[in-house]
Design an enzyme around this catalytic site. Structure first.
Site, PDB file in Angstrom:
ATOM      1  CB  CYS A   1      61.808  77.253  34.098  1.00 17.36           C
ATOM      2  SG  CYS A   1      63.230  77.431  35.174  1.00 17.36           S
TER       3      CYS A   1
ATOM      4  CB  THR B   1      66.771  69.684  36.296  1.00 15.80           C
ATOM      5  OG1 THR B   1      65.936  68.633  35.836  1.00 15.80           O
ATOM      6  CG2 THR B   1      68.146  69.149  36.642  1.00 15.80           C
TER       7      THR B   1
ATOM      8  NE  ARG C   1      76.454  34.323  43.333  1.00 19.68           N
ATOM      9  CZ  ARG C   1      76.132  34.025  44.574  1.00 19.68           C
ATOM     10  NH1 ARG C   1      76.954  34.279  45.561  1.00 19.68           N
ATOM     11  NH2 ARG C   1      74.965  33.468  44.831  1.00 19.68           N
TER      12      ARG C   1
ATOM     13  CD  GLN D   1      75.775  29.617  24.348  1.00 15.30           C
ATOM     14  OE1 GLN D   1      74.795  28.884  24.363  1.00 15.30           O
ATOM     15  NE2 GLN D   1      76.696  29.552  23.409  1.00 15.30           N
TER      16      GLN D   1
ATOM     17  CD  GLN E   1      66.783  38.760  36.408  1.00 14.76           C
ATOM     18  OE1 GLN E   1      66.131  39.706  36.833  1.00 14.76           O
ATOM     19  NE2 GLN E   1      66.492  37.499  36.706  1.00 14.76           N
ATOM     20  CB  ILE E   2      73.878  40.047  35.651  1.00 11.85           C
ATOM     21  CG1 ILE E   2      73.409  39.781  34.220  1.00 11.85           C
ATOM     22  CG2 ILE E   2      75.284  39.490  35.875  1.00 11.85           C
ATOM     23  CD1 ILE E   2      74.133  40.563  33.148  1.00 11.85           C
TER      24      ILE E   2
ATOM     25  N   GLY F   1      71.618  39.495  40.669  1.00 10.31           N
ATOM     26  CA  GLY F   1      70.647  38.736  41.460  1.00 10.31           C
ATOM     27  C   GLY F   1      70.290  39.435  42.764  1.00 10.31           C
TER      28      GLY F   1
ATOM     29  CD  GLU G   1      67.313  68.051  28.576  1.00 11.70           C
ATOM     30  OE1 GLU G   1      67.692  68.141  27.411  1.00 11.70           O
ATOM     31  OE2 GLU G   1      67.890  68.594  29.527  1.00 11.70           O
TER      32      GLU G   1
HETATM   33  N1  CAA Z   1      63.817  74.273  16.665  1.00 17.44           N
HETATM   34  C1  CAA Z   1      63.294  75.484  16.384  1.00 17.44           C
HETATM   35  N2  CAA Z   1      61.956  75.696  16.208  1.00 17.44           N
HETATM   36  C2  CAA Z   1      61.145  74.636  16.339  1.00 17.44           C
HETATM   37  C3  CAA Z   1      61.618  73.340  16.656  1.00 17.44           C
HETATM   38  C4  CAA Z   1      63.026  73.178  16.800  1.00 17.44           C
HETATM   39  N3  CAA Z   1      63.550  71.995  17.091  1.00 17.44           N
HETATM   40  N4  CAA Z   1      60.564  72.492  16.751  1.00 17.44           N
HETATM   41  C5  CAA Z   1      59.470  73.222  16.497  1.00 17.44           C
HETATM   42  N5  CAA Z   1      59.827  74.513  16.255  1.00 17.44           N
HETATM   43  C6  CAA Z   1      58.936  75.625  15.894  1.00 17.44           C
HETATM   44  C7  CAA Z   1      58.069  75.234  14.686  1.00 17.44           C
HETATM   45  O1  CAA Z   1      58.733  75.490  13.482  1.00 17.44           O
HETATM   46  C8  CAA Z   1      56.847  76.116  14.875  1.00 17.44           C
HETATM   47  O2  CAA Z   1      57.129  77.422  14.423  1.00 17.44           O
HETATM   48  P1  CAA Z   1      56.333  78.019  13.140  1.00 17.44           P
HETATM   49  O3  CAA Z   1      54.878  78.005  13.543  1.00 17.44           O
HETATM   50  O4  CAA Z   1      56.883  79.391  12.984  1.00 17.44           O
HETATM   51  O5  CAA Z   1      56.631  77.086  12.025  1.00 17.44           O
HETATM   52  C9  CAA Z   1      56.715  76.210  16.404  1.00 17.44           C
HETATM   53  O6  CAA Z   1      58.009  75.884  16.961  1.00 17.44           O
HETATM   54  C10 CAA Z   1      55.680  75.238  16.937  1.00 17.44           C
HETATM   55  O7  CAA Z   1      56.074  73.948  16.518  1.00 17.44           O
HETATM   56  P2  CAA Z   1      55.068  72.685  16.529  1.00 17.44           P
HETATM   57  O8  CAA Z   1      53.794  73.076  15.871  1.00 17.44           O
HETATM   58  O9  CAA Z   1      55.833  71.530  16.000  1.00 17.44           O
HETATM   59  O10 CAA Z   1      54.808  72.516  18.098  1.00 17.44           O
HETATM   60  P3  CAA Z   1      53.930  71.448  18.883  1.00 17.44           P
HETATM   61  O11 CAA Z   1      53.090  72.158  19.850  1.00 17.44           O
HETATM   62  O12 CAA Z   1      53.285  70.508  17.927  1.00 17.44           O
HETATM   63  O13 CAA Z   1      55.045  70.676  19.771  1.00 17.44           O
HETATM   64  C11 CAA Z   1      56.697  69.049  20.316  1.00 17.44           C
HETATM   65  C12 CAA Z   1      56.113  69.995  19.263  1.00 17.44           C
HETATM   66  C13 CAA Z   1      57.922  68.442  19.635  1.00 17.44           C
HETATM   67  C14 CAA Z   1      55.741  67.967  20.757  1.00 17.44           C
HETATM   68  C15 CAA Z   1      57.152  69.895  21.559  1.00 17.44           C
HETATM   69  O14 CAA Z   1      56.041  70.388  22.273  1.00 17.44           O
HETATM   70  C16 CAA Z   1      58.027  69.122  22.511  1.00 17.44           C
HETATM   71  O15 CAA Z   1      59.234  68.976  22.278  1.00 17.44           O
HETATM   72  N6  CAA Z   1      57.455  68.643  23.651  1.00 17.44           N
HETATM   73  C17 CAA Z   1      58.226  68.026  24.701  1.00 17.44           C
HETATM   74  C18 CAA Z   1      58.613  69.072  25.713  1.00 17.44           C
HETATM   75  C19 CAA Z   1      59.864  68.720  26.437  1.00 17.44           C
HETATM   76  O16 CAA Z   1      60.803  68.182  25.875  1.00 17.44           O
HETATM   77  N7  CAA Z   1      59.916  69.076  27.704  1.00 17.44           N
HETATM   78  C20 CAA Z   1      61.100  68.871  28.471  1.00 17.44           C
HETATM   79  C21 CAA Z   1      61.117  69.757  29.633  1.00 17.44           C
HETATM   80  S1  CAA Z   1      62.689  70.384  29.987  1.00 17.44           S
HETATM   81  C22 CAA Z   1      63.545  69.204  30.808  1.00 17.44           C
HETATM   82  O17 CAA Z   1      63.166  68.097  30.977  1.00 17.44           O
HETATM   83  C23 CAA Z   1      64.894  69.711  31.208  1.00 17.44           C
HETATM   84  C24 CAA Z   1      65.362  69.278  32.516  1.00 17.44           C
HETATM   85  O18 CAA Z   1      65.296  70.027  33.456  1.00 17.44           O
HETATM   86  C25 CAA Z   1      66.070  67.981  32.657  1.00 17.44           C
END
Ligand code: CAA
Length: 379
Positions: free
Chosen positions: A119, A153, A263, A274, A331-332, A334, A358
């Site tokens: 979450c 989810t 088909r 083709q 599309q295939i 139809g 994600e």
């Molecule tokens: N692993 C560990 N730490 C990480 C990291 C990673 N992959 N990526 C960033 N960090 C750390 C950074 O090092 C930084 O720490 P420090 O300040 O100590 O260096 C801190 O996190 C902040 O990083 P950023 O400044 O890069 O953060 P940002 O605000 O610019 O955001 C972003 C980066 C990649 C855009 C991020 O916000 C992002 O991934 N956004 C998308 C969110 C997302 O994927 N949501 C999905 C929801 S969940 C879902 O969909 C699941 C479901 O139920 C199906």
């Protein structure tokens, strides 16, 4: 595939054809999730594949998990995503939880008796995840959670929720912490269930927290670590979403080839035109590219070299491919492809959200580009 992966795949082919496929059409229409299917997947060892045997897992790797998710997704992206998100929650608990937390929550999740949910998103913070507003105020013995989470989810069917909330007073990523929240805790209720285009069997819900008391022992890792925990979780989750996209694409291609061979138009099978052959050749090629990226990123992870850039590439490529391939499949086929008589319209609806969850595919490009910059500037 190694021998074990072939065996996992065969087991799942049998399972999905017998237990899932017969209900797909009605359950998709009724938006009905069957807990007994998830539990049976657990009995077969598919709900905690990458977790250590100590906690009831199968002790396998991400390449094995991806093999399984690809196969499961051929029948149902909804069940595959339930397994994938629940496994992501388990991996997060295993990586950041203490021994007591692991013993308490992991066995029910790995065995498939319970489902886990992740979450992070809120109505005003999706891609900009660090802007979340939900608060966790320190009180005696624990925290009070206030706010709401969106698009969760497995919301409502999950028992264990990893919830990101703000413990600090500033608005930075460093003031976010992660909590283990259990279904039924006072002050934690379910909001509206979303009416979605696809993934209809997998429920997506809003979660509402109103002065929800969370005992101190449910803090995951330490205060301020929540954003890093979330990002580390997504690095793994993005690989598995990629694997699901590959399974969906494979099914769409399979349906396309079968239909095109059977088909006839203009006195020949439409496969022999083709124009359609080129379409299917492109579909097959894109699917193989996606599979290789997904398996490479899973293998790097298993070998101890997790690579967020590659995970984002795998998610980006395979989910864009799933959208393209499933649209081409319609599309295939139809006219009938656009009806519910064949599964390709469902595949097309299910594919769309893979480009969004994600991390949208635009965010994947952000992650890839930031890593490119880092590699070139050492920053
Ligand atoms: N692993 C560990 N730490 C990480 C990291 C990673 N992959 N990526 C960033 N960090 C750390 C950074 O090092 C930084 O720490 P420090 O300040 O100590 O260096 C801190 O996190 C902040 O990083 P950023 O400044 O890069 O953060 P940002 O605000 O610019 O955001 C972003 C980066 C990649 C855009 C991020 O916000 C992002 O991934 N956004 C998308 C969110 C997302 O994927 N949501 C999905 C929801 S969940 C879902 O969909 C699941 C479901 O139920 C199906």
């Amino acid at each position: 595939m190694n021998e074990l992966q072939k065996e996992l795949k065969n087991q799942l082919t049998k399972f999905r054809l017998q237990e899932i496929e017969p209900h797909m059409e009605t359950d998709d229409h009724a938006e009905h999730f069957r807990m007994n299917i998830f539990t049976k997947l657990g009995e077969l060892g598919f709900t905690g594949m990458t977790l250590p045997e100590d906690f009831g897992g199968a002790g396998l790797g991400y390449t094995d998990l991806c093999t399984a998710l690809t196969e499961l997704a051929k029948s149902s992206v909804s069940y595959a995503v339930t397994v994938s998100v629940s496994t992501m929650v388990q991996a997060t608990l295993n990586q950041f939880g203490n021994e007591k937390q692991k013993r308490l929550y992991l066995p029910a999740l790995t065995s498939g008796h319970e489902i886990g949910a992740f979450c992070l998103s809120e109505s005003s913070s999706g891609s900009d995840a660090a802007a979340l507003k939900m608060t966790a105020k320190k009180v005696e013995g624990g925290y009070l959670l206030n706010g709401s989470k969106m698009w969760i989810t497995s919301g409502g069917i999950a028992k264990t929720y990893i919830v990101m909330a703000r413990t600090g007073s500033d608005t930075s990523a460093k003031s976010i912490s992660a909590f283990i929240v259990r279904d039924g805790m006072e002050g934690f209720t379910y909001g509206k269930k979303e009416k979605k285009m696809g993934w209809k069997i997998s429920p997506t819900r809003e979660l509402v927290f109103s002065n929800c008391f969370i005992p101190e022992e449910n803090l995951l890792s330490s205060e301020g670590n929540g954003f890093k925990i979330a990002m580390a979780a997504l690095d793994k989750g993005r690989i598995t979403i990629g694997a699901i996209a590959v399974g969906l694409s494979e099914r769409a291609l399979d349906e396309s080839v079968k239909y095109a061979l059977s088909r006839e138009q203009f006195n020949q099978s439409i496969f022999d035109f083709q124009g359609l052959q080129f379409m299917m050749a492109d579909m097959a090629t894109e699917i193989e590219c996606s599979r290789l990226l997904v398996m490479k990123s899973a293998k790097d992870y298993d070998n101890g070299y997790p690579n967020p850039k590659l995970a984002s590439m795998a998610k980006l490529k395979s989910t864009d491919t799933a959208m393209k391939v499933s649209t081409d499949a319609v599309q295939i086929l139809g006219g009938v492809g656009y009806t519910q008589e064949y599964p390709v319209e469902r595949l097309m609806r299910d594919a769309k959200v893979l480009q969004i969850v994600e991390g949208t595919n635009q965010i994947q490009r952000v992650v890839i580009a930031r890593n490119l910059k880092k590699e070139h500037t050492n920053q």
